[in-house]
Design an enzyme around this catalytic site. Structure first.
Site, PDB file in Angstrom:
ATOM      1  N   TYR A  73       6.934  -8.313   8.418  1.00 40.54           N
ATOM      2  CA  TYR A  73       6.480  -6.975   8.526  1.00 40.54           C
ATOM      3  C   TYR A  73       6.876  -6.171  10.120  1.00 40.54           C
ATOM      4  CZ  TYR A  73       3.573  -7.827   4.296  1.00 40.54           C
ATOM      5  OH  TYR A  73       3.469  -8.198   3.050  1.00 40.54           O
ATOM      6  N   ASP A  86       0.977  -1.245  -0.067  1.00 40.55           N
ATOM      7  CA  ASP A  86      -0.089   0.028  -0.018  1.00 40.55           C
ATOM      8  C   ASP A  86       0.850   1.125   0.000  1.00 40.55           C
ATOM      9  OD1 ASP A  86      -2.424  -1.611   0.152  1.00 40.55           O
ATOM     10  OD2 ASP A  86      -2.434  -1.357   2.269  1.00 40.55           O
TER      11      ASP A  86
END
Length: 299
Positions: free
Chosen positions: A77, A49
């Site tokens: 992440y 994103d």
């Protein structure tokens, strides 16, 4: 006298590990890399994103054919999730839809909520996502004001580790490192963690530190790549990401023409096939006692 401009040399096929900056779409990065690499044949694996940063695997020339297979690997992440505030996108780029005091939420509450979101889970993607519903992207329908019904999908959260917890007024910020399967939405984890605690939640920071074997340590910024476009050769990229199979000259000729080999028992996923001289020939998939080509890179 000819005025034709000299043609730029075709870049070698391979992968470029980009450290994506915040505010850029993955498509923006591909556009920039087309200019840097000097070719239109550029693609990426595993969309990030715009608000997210970190590892974006970009393929150049023949390596674009690897990308669909690389996207199926696990990812790591580093994230920050704010509990007590919900948004319509499940991240900080959306509009706030609810605020609920979370000052009573403690570390043990957070850890219990995380435990329930670890392992094999069913996850409902965010309303604002690229998943297609009746042929149209969910985010287009959601932004038009439509309530989108998205089915839960199986994903695997291999590890969900809390690395920090801070109180921000009546909200709680949770820092975490997450190792997960492809297809996992980290902002959906933030939403579901907050939902399970009764206070709502959204994602405020996301940095991808690894895609399969490709880690942040080997990633380069776009500015660095503009100065020196470092391309990981395809043979090295495949050897790092998939099981390796070395074949004979006769088998190499067969594979080069799209033929099948006998299975070598290297598993159901893609296998890299290499000629006796080390040349990458193909990716194959083993099924029913045979290894059939997924992509052939020589002819």
């Amino acid at each position: 006298m000819s005025t034709a401009r000299p043609r730029r040399p075709v870049p070698p096929s391979g992968l470029i590990i980009v450290d994506k900056p915040a505010g850029w779409t993955s498509h923006d990065v591909v556009g920039k890399m087309r200019g840097i690499a000097g070719t239109r044949k550029v693609g990426h694996a595993g969309t990030l994103d715009p608000m997210a940063t970190g590892v974006l695997v970009v393929g150049v020339e023949k390596a674009t054919r690897l990308l669909g297979h690389l996207a199926l690997t696990e990812k790591v992440y580093e994230a920050t999730m704010r509990l007590g505030v919900s948004t319509n996108t499940d991240d900080a780029e959306g509009e706030v839809t609810a605020v609920t005091p979370a000052d009573h939420v403690g570390e043990q509450d957070v850890r219990r909520g995380i435990e329930a979101l670890t392992g094999e889970i069913m996850q409902v993607p965010p309303q604002v996502s690229a998943i297609k519903v009746n042929g149209e992207r969910a985010y287009k329908r959601a932004r038009a004001g439509e309530e989108v019904e998205l089915a839960a999908r199986p994903v695997t959260i291999y590890a969900f580790e809390v690395t920090g917890l801070r109180r921000e007024g009546q909200a709680v910020d949770v820092d975490a490192t997450i190792t997960c399967s492809s297809g996992t939405y980290i902002r959906a984890l933030a939403r579901d963690l907050g939902g399970s605690l009764g206070v709502g939640g959204h994602l405020t920071r996301l940095r991808r530190t690894r895609v399969g074997p490709y880690a942040l340590e080997s990633a380069r910024t776009l500015d660095d790549l503009a100065k020196e476009c470092v391309i990981l050769p395809m043979a090295e990229a495949v050897a790092a990401a998939f099981p390796r199979r070395d074949v004979t000259e006769e088998e190499a000729r067969l594979v080069a023409h799209g033929g099948r080999l006998a299975s070598a028992g290297l598993g159901p996923g893609p296998v890299g096939v290499f000629a006796p001289d080390g040349t990458l020939l193909a990716l194959v998939e083993e099924r029913g006692g045979a290894a059939r080509p997924l992509a052939v890179f020589v002819s």
